[in-house]
Design a protein around this motif. Structure first.
Motif, PDB file in Angstrom:
ATOM      1  N   HIS A 216       0.844  -1.188   0.000  1.00 41.34           N
ATOM      2  CA  HIS A 216       0.000   0.000   0.000  1.00 41.34           C
ATOM      3  C   HIS A 216       0.881   1.240   0.000  1.00 41.34           C
ATOM      4  O   HIS A 216       1.682   1.451   0.917  1.00 41.34           O
ATOM      5  CB  HIS A 216      -0.911   0.009   1.230  1.00 41.34           C
ATOM      6  N   ILE A 217       0.771   2.077  -1.032  1.00 43.01           N
ATOM      7  CA  ILE A 217       1.551   3.310  -1.129  1.00 43.01           C
ATOM      8  C   ILE A 217       0.862   4.393  -0.296  1.00 43.01           C
ATOM      9  O   ILE A 217      -0.316   4.680  -0.483  1.00 43.01           O
ATOM     10  CB  ILE A 217       1.664   3.778  -2.594  1.00 43.01           C
ATOM     11  N   TYR A 218       1.604   4.980   0.634  1.00 46.14           N
ATOM     12  CA  TYR A 218       1.016   6.017   1.474  1.00 46.14           C
ATOM     13  C   TYR A 218       1.675   7.384   1.294  1.00 46.14           C
ATOM     14  O   TYR A 218       1.167   8.386   1.806  1.00 46.14           O
ATOM     15  CB  TYR A 218       1.046   5.618   2.950  1.00 46.14           C
ATOM     16  N   SER A 219       2.802   7.463   0.573  1.00 49.24           N
ATOM     17  CA  SER A 219       3.412   8.759   0.351  1.00 49.24           C
ATOM     18  C   SER A 219       4.333   8.707  -0.860  1.00 49.24           C
ATOM     19  O   SER A 219       4.744   7.629  -1.300  1.00 49.24           O
ATOM     20  CB  SER A 219       4.228   9.212   1.580  1.00 49.24           C
ATOM     21  N   ALA A 220       4.654   9.884  -1.401  1.00 53.84           N
ATOM     22  CA  ALA A 220       5.624   9.999  -2.491  1.00 53.84           C
ATOM     23  C   ALA A 220       6.286  11.363  -2.374  1.00 53.84           C
ATOM     24  O   ALA A 220       5.604  12.362  -2.174  1.00 53.84           O
ATOM     25  CB  ALA A 220       4.943   9.849  -3.850  1.00 53.84           C
ATOM     26  N   LYS A 221       7.603  11.388  -2.475  1.00 58.84           N
ATOM     27  CA  LYS A 221       8.347  12.625  -2.299  1.00 58.84           C
ATOM     28  C   LYS A 221       9.323  12.797  -3.451  1.00 58.84           C
ATOM     29  O   LYS A 221      10.075  11.881  -3.793  1.00 58.84           O
ATOM     30  CB  LYS A 221       9.105  12.586  -0.976  1.00 58.84           C
ATOM     31  N   THR A 222       9.323  13.977  -4.071  1.00 51.80           N
ATOM     32  CA  THR A 222      10.216  14.201  -5.206  1.00 51.80           C
ATOM     33  C   THR A 222      11.669  14.262  -4.758  1.00 51.80           C
ATOM     34  O   THR A 222      11.979  14.619  -3.620  1.00 51.80           O
ATOM     35  CB  THR A 222       9.862  15.513  -5.943  1.00 51.80           C
ATOM     36  N   ILE A 223      12.553  13.893  -5.686  1.00 55.63           N
ATOM     37  CA  ILE A 223      13.978  13.835  -5.416  1.00 55.63           C
ATOM     38  C   ILE A 223      14.687  14.939  -6.198  1.00 55.63           C
ATOM     39  O   ILE A 223      14.375  15.182  -7.372  1.00 55.63           O
ATOM     40  CB  ILE A 223      14.548  12.454  -5.825  1.00 55.63           C
ATOM     41  N   GLU A 224      15.651  15.578  -5.570  1.00 57.03           N
ATOM     42  CA  GLU A 224      16.420  16.651  -6.212  1.00 57.03           C
ATOM     43  C   GLU A 224      17.133  16.134  -7.457  1.00 57.03           C
ATOM     44  O   GLU A 224      17.627  15.001  -7.484  1.00 57.03           O
ATOM     45  CB  GLU A 224      17.448  17.210  -5.215  1.00 57.03           C
ATOM     46  N   HIS A 225      17.180  16.961  -8.514  1.00 63.75           N
ATOM     47  CA  HIS A 225      17.811  16.573  -9.780  1.00 63.75           C
ATOM     48  C   HIS A 225      19.330  16.711  -9.720  1.00 63.75           C
ATOM     49  O   HIS A 225      19.958  17.266 -10.612  1.00 63.75           O
ATOM     50  CB  HIS A 225      17.274  17.436 -10.921  1.00 63.75           C
ATOM     51  N   ALA A 226      19.898  16.250  -8.669  1.00 65.06           N
ATOM     52  CA  ALA A 226      21.353  16.231  -8.514  1.00 65.06           C
ATOM     53  C   ALA A 226      21.649  15.287  -7.360  1.00 65.06           C
ATOM     54  O   ALA A 226      20.755  14.961  -6.578  1.00 65.06           O
ATOM     55  CB  ALA A 226      21.907  17.626  -8.221  1.00 65.06           C
TER      56      ALA A 226
END
Length: 289
Positions: A216-226
């Motif tokens: 079960h996916i409960y969160s998603a966080k973007t990752i810095e492009h570096a």
């Protein structure tokens, strides 16, 4: 082709561009290549629709349209992905086979067609160590009939469940995939490819609850492009896309990082699927590009 979920948003966005005409086609039954090397044709009405139009591109609007979009684009000699890997890009076993053959880490994977075959496979797994596997259909999407199994009874029950149902596109499941469970943190990488050149648009880190038998996916966080995480994941995914013959269109690839090593979970030849709830998503340090 089969615009649904984020595909409907894509159609709406494309229609805001002056001078760009967008035609939609929804298949009565999703066209698939069921076996490696098989070369069937899609439904006649789709062929008529494609040949009557003057199209510049064919784009998958959801997972059910991936195979048809690739097939039609190749048929019309439009920008497309390599046709000889059509089956591999939609079949979860096929994509693992190609990744492994190219030296990209992928889970140990087997296919079973019956409970008895599952029992024999589990006996082999138990002889080598503890049972810790994922069971799911070979051609569905999302978390459809995806089970986490930790003993023989759970594996056999999961295989029974998969083989007794149709996938989310209405196709009868005749095979179930039993796959080594990969631990670590899960990420997904969204890419757009043109002429075989790949551009990463964004990368997210998932929060996944696997305490029960269903992830079960409960969160998603973007990752810095570096930084090393983004750069190493991007390298893995771009190499995978080359191996799968991806040359045109959007893709959404899921992979896990454990012990500094990336392992494939699955590739999807279309835009990222259902929009993640705003309450589950935070911008983190990165941004969509």
């Amino acid at each position: 082709m089969d615009p649904a979920s984020s595909g409907r948003d894509l159609v709406a966005a494309l229609r805001t561009h002056d001078g760009l005409e967008v035609a939609e086609y929804r298949q009565e039954r999703p066209f698939e290549v069921r076996r490696n090397g098989q070369r069937p044709s899609p439904e006649p009405s789709l062929l008529d629709f494609a040949q009557a139009g003057q199209f510049d591109w064919v784009i998958a609007g959801s997972e059910s349209g991936v195979t048809a979009a690739d097939w039609i684009a190749d048929h019309l000699r439009l920008p497309c992905n390599r046709p000889e890997f059509l089956w591999h890009r939609r079949n979860k076993v096929g994509m693992v086979e190609l990744a492994d053959s190219a030296g990209l880490r992928a889970p140990r994977t087997s296919v079973v067609t019956s409970r008895a075959a599952a029992a024999r496979l589990v006996a082999q797994i138990e002889s080598a160590g503890q049972v810790d596997v994922i069971v799911k259909p070979v051609g569905s999407a999302g978390s459809d009939s995806c089970f986490i199994c930790r003993d023989a009874d759970e594996v056999e029950a999961a295989v029974d469940s998969v083989l007794g149902e149709s996938d989310m596109f209405g196709a009868r499941n005749t095979e179930a995939m039993v796959q080594e469970r990969i631990h670590g943190t899960q990420y997904f990488v969204n890419v757009v490819s043109v002429g075989g050149e790949h551009t990463t648009t964004e990368m997210f880190r998932y929060g996944i609850d696997e305490a029960d038998s269903r992830p079960h996916i409960y969160s998603a966080k973007t990752i810095e492009h570096a930084g090393p995480v983004f750069e190493s994941a991007e390298q893995y995914v771009h190499e995978l896309l080359d191996v799968l013959g991806v040359r045109f269109g959007a893709s959404h690839t899921e992979l896990r990082l454990e012990g500094g090593l990336w392992t494939l979970i699955e590739y999807n030849g279309r835009s990222m699927g259902p929009t993640i709830r705003p309450t589950s998503t935070s911008p983190g340090e990165g941004s969509a590009r």
